[in-house]
Design an enzyme around this catalytic site. Structure first.
Site, short mmCIF file in Angstrom:
data_model
loop_
_atom_site.label_atom_id
_atom_site.label_comp_id
_atom_site.label_asym_id
_atom_site.label_seq_id
_atom_site.Cartn_x
_atom_site.Cartn_y
_atom_site.Cartn_z
N CYS A 2 0.83 -1.20 0.00
CA CYS A 2 0.00 0.00 0.00
C CYS A 2 0.87 1.27 0.00
O CYS A 2 2.00 1.23 0.47
CB CYS A 2 -0.87 0.04 1.23
SG CYS A 2 -1.81 -1.45 1.51
N ARG A 27 4.75 -0.18 -6.21
CA ARG A 27 4.75 -1.01 -5.00
C ARG A 27 3.72 -2.12 -5.07
O ARG A 27 3.76 -3.06 -4.29
CB ARG A 27 4.48 -0.14 -3.78
CG ARG A 27 5.56 0.90 -3.53
CD ARG A 27 5.11 1.92 -2.52
NE ARG A 27 4.95 1.34 -1.21
CZ ARG A 27 5.89 1.33 -0.28
NH1 ARG A 27 7.06 1.86 -0.54
NH2 ARG A 27 5.69 0.79 0.89
N TRP A 74 -3.34 -2.51 -1.23
CA TRP A 74 -3.03 -3.89 -1.62
C TRP A 74 -3.77 -4.75 -0.61
O TRP A 74 -3.44 -4.76 0.57
CB TRP A 74 -1.53 -4.13 -1.57
CG TRP A 74 -1.05 -5.41 -2.15
CD1 TRP A 74 -0.79 -5.66 -3.47
CD2 TRP A 74 -0.75 -6.61 -1.44
NE1 TRP A 74 -0.34 -6.95 -3.62
CE2 TRP A 74 -0.31 -7.56 -2.40
CE3 TRP A 74 -0.82 -7.00 -0.11
CZ2 TRP A 74 0.05 -8.85 -2.05
CZ3 TRP A 74 -0.45 -8.29 0.24
CH2 TRP A 74 -0.02 -9.20 -0.74
N ASN A 98 -1.35 1.89 6.08
CA ASN A 98 -0.56 0.77 5.55
C ASN A 98 -0.28 -0.19 6.70
O ASN A 98 0.01 0.26 7.81
CB ASN A 98 0.79 1.25 5.02
CG ASN A 98 0.66 2.03 3.73
OD1 ASN A 98 -0.42 2.17 3.18
ND2 ASN A 98 1.79 2.55 3.26
N GLY A 99 -0.29 -1.48 6.43
CA GLY A 99 0.04 -2.46 7.46
C GLY A 99 -1.16 -3.32 7.81
O GLY A 99 -2.13 -3.39 7.05
N GLU A 482 17.41 -17.60 -9.23
CA GLU A 482 17.00 -16.23 -9.52
C GLU A 482 16.36 -16.14 -10.91
O GLU A 482 15.35 -15.46 -11.10
CB GLU A 482 18.21 -15.29 -9.39
CG GLU A 482 18.00 -13.85 -9.79
CD GLU A 482 16.90 -13.15 -9.01
OE1 GLU A 482 16.39 -13.68 -8.02
OE2 GLU A 482 16.52 -12.05 -9.45
N LYS A 486 12.52 -14.91 -11.63
CA LYS A 486 12.20 -13.84 -12.57
C LYS A 486 11.14 -14.32 -13.56
O LYS A 486 10.18 -13.62 -13.83
CB LYS A 486 13.43 -13.36 -13.35
CG LYS A 486 14.44 -12.53 -12.63
CD LYS A 486 14.03 -11.12 -12.31
CE LYS A 486 13.35 -11.05 -10.98
NZ LYS A 486 14.20 -10.98 -9.82
N GLU A 489 7.70 -14.90 -11.91
CA GLU A 489 7.15 -13.65 -11.39
C GLU A 489 6.47 -12.81 -12.48
O GLU A 489 5.38 -12.28 -12.27
CB GLU A 489 8.33 -12.87 -10.82
CG GLU A 489 8.03 -11.84 -9.82
CD GLU A 489 9.31 -11.26 -9.20
OE1 GLU A 489 9.17 -10.57 -8.23
OE2 GLU A 489 10.44 -11.50 -9.69
N HIS A 505 18.04 -37.24 -8.73
CA HIS A 505 17.35 -37.56 -7.49
C HIS A 505 15.87 -37.18 -7.54
O HIS A 505 15.23 -37.03 -6.50
CB HIS A 505 18.04 -36.87 -6.31
CG HIS A 505 19.48 -37.27 -6.17
ND1 HIS A 505 19.85 -38.53 -5.79
CD2 HIS A 505 20.62 -36.59 -6.44
CE1 HIS A 505 21.18 -38.61 -5.79
NE2 HIS A 505 21.67 -37.46 -6.19
N LYS A 604 5.99 -4.44 -4.61
CA LYS A 604 7.43 -4.16 -4.66
C LYS A 604 8.06 -4.22 -3.28
O LYS A 604 9.13 -4.77 -3.09
CB LYS A 604 7.64 -2.76 -5.27
CG LYS A 604 9.10 -2.36 -5.39
CD LYS A 604 9.81 -3.21 -6.41
CE LYS A 604 11.29 -2.90 -6.51
NZ LYS A 604 12.01 -3.93 -7.24
O1 M6R Z 1 13.14 -5.30 -0.70
P1 M6R Z 1 13.67 -6.69 -0.50
O2 M6R Z 1 14.91 -6.95 -1.24
O3 M6R Z 1 13.80 -7.03 0.96
O4 M6R Z 1 12.54 -7.63 -1.10
C1 M6R Z 1 12.61 -9.01 -0.99
C2 M6R Z 1 11.65 -9.67 -1.96
O5 M6R Z 1 10.34 -9.29 -1.69
C3 M6R Z 1 11.97 -9.30 -3.41
O6 M6R Z 1 13.29 -9.60 -3.73
C4 M6R Z 1 11.04 -10.08 -4.37
O7 M6R Z 1 11.31 -11.43 -4.33
C5 M6R Z 1 11.18 -9.50 -5.78
N1 M6R Z 1 9.89 -9.28 -6.34
C6 M6R Z 1 11.92 -10.40 -6.70
O8 M6R Z 1 12.01 -9.91 -8.00
#
Ligand code: M6R
Length: 609
Positions: A2, A27, A74, A98-99, A482, A486, A489, A505, A604
């Site tokens: 949010c 975000r 959010w 927020n929260g 990673e 990506k 995501e 395995h 984000k």
């Molecule tokens: O702000 P941070 O690096 O602590 O965030 C951690 C994860 O939320 C963040 O890396 C998330 O996995 C990304 N969307 C990956 O692209």
């Protein structure tokens, strides 16, 4: 997650609020709203969906007035909908939040018993009613908020206004960041300084437990004991304006291409001729590094993958035992703290709720010190850690982290050199070689980015696939993870990553021509082992896409596409091989037509657990 923007000014603030919300769009959110006081009346407009829908509604139904609050939501409690969108209202009180208020159910029952009716399913609405209740029994809005926060459990960054007194906003911060932006004869509030950069570069960062009253000319801040406090004014260090995509179609692509610059900036002034400047990690860094006997890394998501790579580096290059754990597990587990252990958090945003909670737990647990590697100056992790190293990636807007990841790896490699030398486990020569490799990195990334056109073509072969498998060995295993993160995501293709040695395995059972296998293959001591794994896949009809060192000896054919990368020093290979995987996921998502910068269901900055 949010986003919050607030303003108290003499001019109309609707445009400032909406522009602030646009800057927080990255975000992640599902609805947006604004409320402004004018001539003793509250105007409120809320919309499900994008900030643009809110802006369109405000064009048709403009809101005048100099005091207002705005929000992107959010959903956590209650579905994404207009009635659940903020601001929420109780009589003359309006609130954005927020929260998560953890005890909202109990408070809801108490408030209903007092006669309050709820218009939404949100936890936030209890704040509005509670402040309304306390306002009738206190002599100011500030006192009403101070009484309210005593009853709240959970995390909040909240801003409220009173229609009967539009000269002020009141705010409270606990577990969810808020900054006050200082103007001339006007002041602002936001959950992230980026929202306010068009109107100010001067900020006060509220601390945990702070409650404040903000008028056009004055700011009064009180700590959690109710004592008046001052918070130092800070000039924003954000140098790259988040609001501009430039020539690029998406922020993610812009940020991928910014990596040579981001890495150059991160190295700037932190390397001497021969080595890493230890003081780059903070004034007390040397004393801690000389004594450290164990490193505990904590992070989430992409930052966790950076930590996984660093574990290989710390043990192989600095001779220091290292563990890495996901923050959401670490914070709820009883763990044994090793003697002279340094706790390191990794985070792009510096506000990830689980990572922050892990840091706070660690500070009570006997670690010799805490260090954060972070991209956002003034963020909670930076302020609450003993030592901080700022990556200088610049604002990262795409939800999928790219330049923040590669600059984290650069920072970690510098840290490995600093710790290795301070411990006496790394020779001057090794450190000098490592520094040479780091300096060569921006140019290698530029060469790798030149593969973008070929990777765009390759992406076409993925667009109709539902599953994929990423393979790597050694420190390329986390890079495979990673790459898989990506792809899933932003393209929503199911992607798994395995250490290639684990294939037999279990995952070999998945291999068929419908599941592309992506392999990262620099020319290192594990190359021959990796080639055997590749053959295991080929023998079972798998289709391979290999990102390989041009000297690695892979030959493409009908079942194996090979993308050749120029040779790079082994130590920086994880950073270089990240780049083609970022490009692959971007171009696959582009073909699939997904929302690249704001993928569904994701945020984000994950400020709730
Ligand atoms: O702000 P941070 O690096 O602590 O965030 C951690 C994860 O939320 C963040 O890396 C998330 O996995 C990304 N969307 C990956 O692209």
């Amino acid at each position: 997650m949010c986003g919050i923007v607030g303003a108290v000014a003499q001019r109309d603030v609707a445009e400032i609020l909406v522009e602030g919300l646009r800057r927080l769009e990255y975000r992640g959110y599902d609805s947006a709203g604004v409320a402004i006081v004018h001539d003793g009346q509250l105007g409120r407009v809320r919309r499900l969906g994008k900030v643009q829908a809110l802006a369109d509604a405000l064009n048709e139904q403009p809101l005048a007035g100099g005091t207002g609050i705005a929000h992107t939501r959010w959903a956590t409690h209650g579905e994404p909908s207009e009635r659940n969108a903020h601001p929420h209202v109780s009589g003359n009180i309006a609130v954005v939040h927020n929260g998560i208020i953890e005890n909202h159910e109990a408070l809801r029952e108490q408030l209903k018993a007092k006669g309050y009716e709820f218009a939404s399913d949100t936890d936030t609405e209890v704040i509005a009613h509670l402040v309304h209740w306390h306002r009738q029994h206190t002599d100011s809005l500030l006192a009403a908020l101070q009484a309210t926060v005593k009853e709240l459990r959970g995390a909040y960054g909240t801003v409220l206004m009173d229609v009967n007194d539009p000269s002020r906003l009141v705010v409270a911060r606990s577990g969810s960041p808020l900054v006050i932006g200082l103007g001339l004869g006007e002041n602002f509030i936001a959950s992230d300084q980026l929202a306010l950069l068009p109107v100010t570069r001067r900020f006060l960062f509220l601390e945990e437990g702070d409650v404040a009253e903000v008028t056009r000319r004055d700011i009064h801040i009180f700590n959690s004991d109710g004592q008046p406090v001052t918070r130092a004014e800070q000039e924003s260090e954000v140098t790259h304006d988040a609001g501009d995509k430039g020539e690029y179609r998406h922020y993610m692509l812009k940020e991928i291409f910014e990596q040579p610059r981001a890495i150059t900036d991160t190295l700037e002034g932190r390397l001497s001729e021969q080595g890493v400047v230890v003081e780059s990690f903070g004034n007390g860094a040397r004393a801690i590094f000389e004594k450290v006997e164990h490193i505990q890394l904590i992070a989430c998501g992409t930052s966790y993958h950076a930590g996984m790579v660093a574990r290989y580096w710390f043990e192989a290059l600095a001779g220091v035992p290292c563990d890495i754990e996901i923050a959401s597990e670490f914070r709820y587990r009883k763990s044994v703290v090793r003697p002279n252990s340094l706790l390191i958090t990794l985070s792009q945003s510096g506000e990830t709720a689980d990572t922050l909670a892990a840091l706070r737990l660690a500070k009570e647990s006997g670690y010799m010190g805490t260090l954060t590697i972070c991209n956002v100056p003034g963020s909670s992790l930076v302020r609450e850690s003993d030592l901080a190293f700022m990556t200088r990636a610049g604002a990262e807007i795409g939800v999928a982290s790219t330049k923040a990841f590669t600059t984290q790896l650069v920072a970690l490699l510098m840290l490995v050199a600093a710790v290795g030398r301070c411990r006496g486990n790394m020779t001057e020569q090794t450190e000098a070689e490592l520094v040479r490799s780091l300096r060569s990195l921006p140019a290698h990334i530029v060469s790798t980015l030149a593969l973008a056109g070929d990777i765009e073509q390759l992406a076409e072969e993925f667009a109709d696939k539902y599953h994929s498998l990423f393979l790597g060995r050694g420190e390329q295993y986390p890079i495979a993870m990673e790459g898989a993160l990506k792809l899933k995501e932003i393209s929503y293709i199911h992607a798994e990553a395995y250490a290639a040695g684990e294939l037999k395995h279990g995952p070999l059972a998945l291999i068929d021509a419908d599941m592309p296998i992506i392999v990262v293959a620099p020319n290192n001591e594990l190359l021959e082992k990796l080639k055997s794994n590749v053959e295991e896949v080929r023998a079972r009809g798998g289709i391979l896409y290999v990102f390989a060192d041009k000297q690695a000896g892979f030959k493409g054919d009908a079942t194996m596409r090979v993308m050749s990368l120029e040779h790079v020093d082994e130590v920086i290979a994880p950073i270089v091989y990240t780049v083609p995987l970022q490009l692959l996921s971007y171009y696959v998502a582009l073909i699939k037509g997904t929302d690249v910068d704001q993928p569904r269901n994701l945020a984000k900055s994950v400020t709730v657990e």
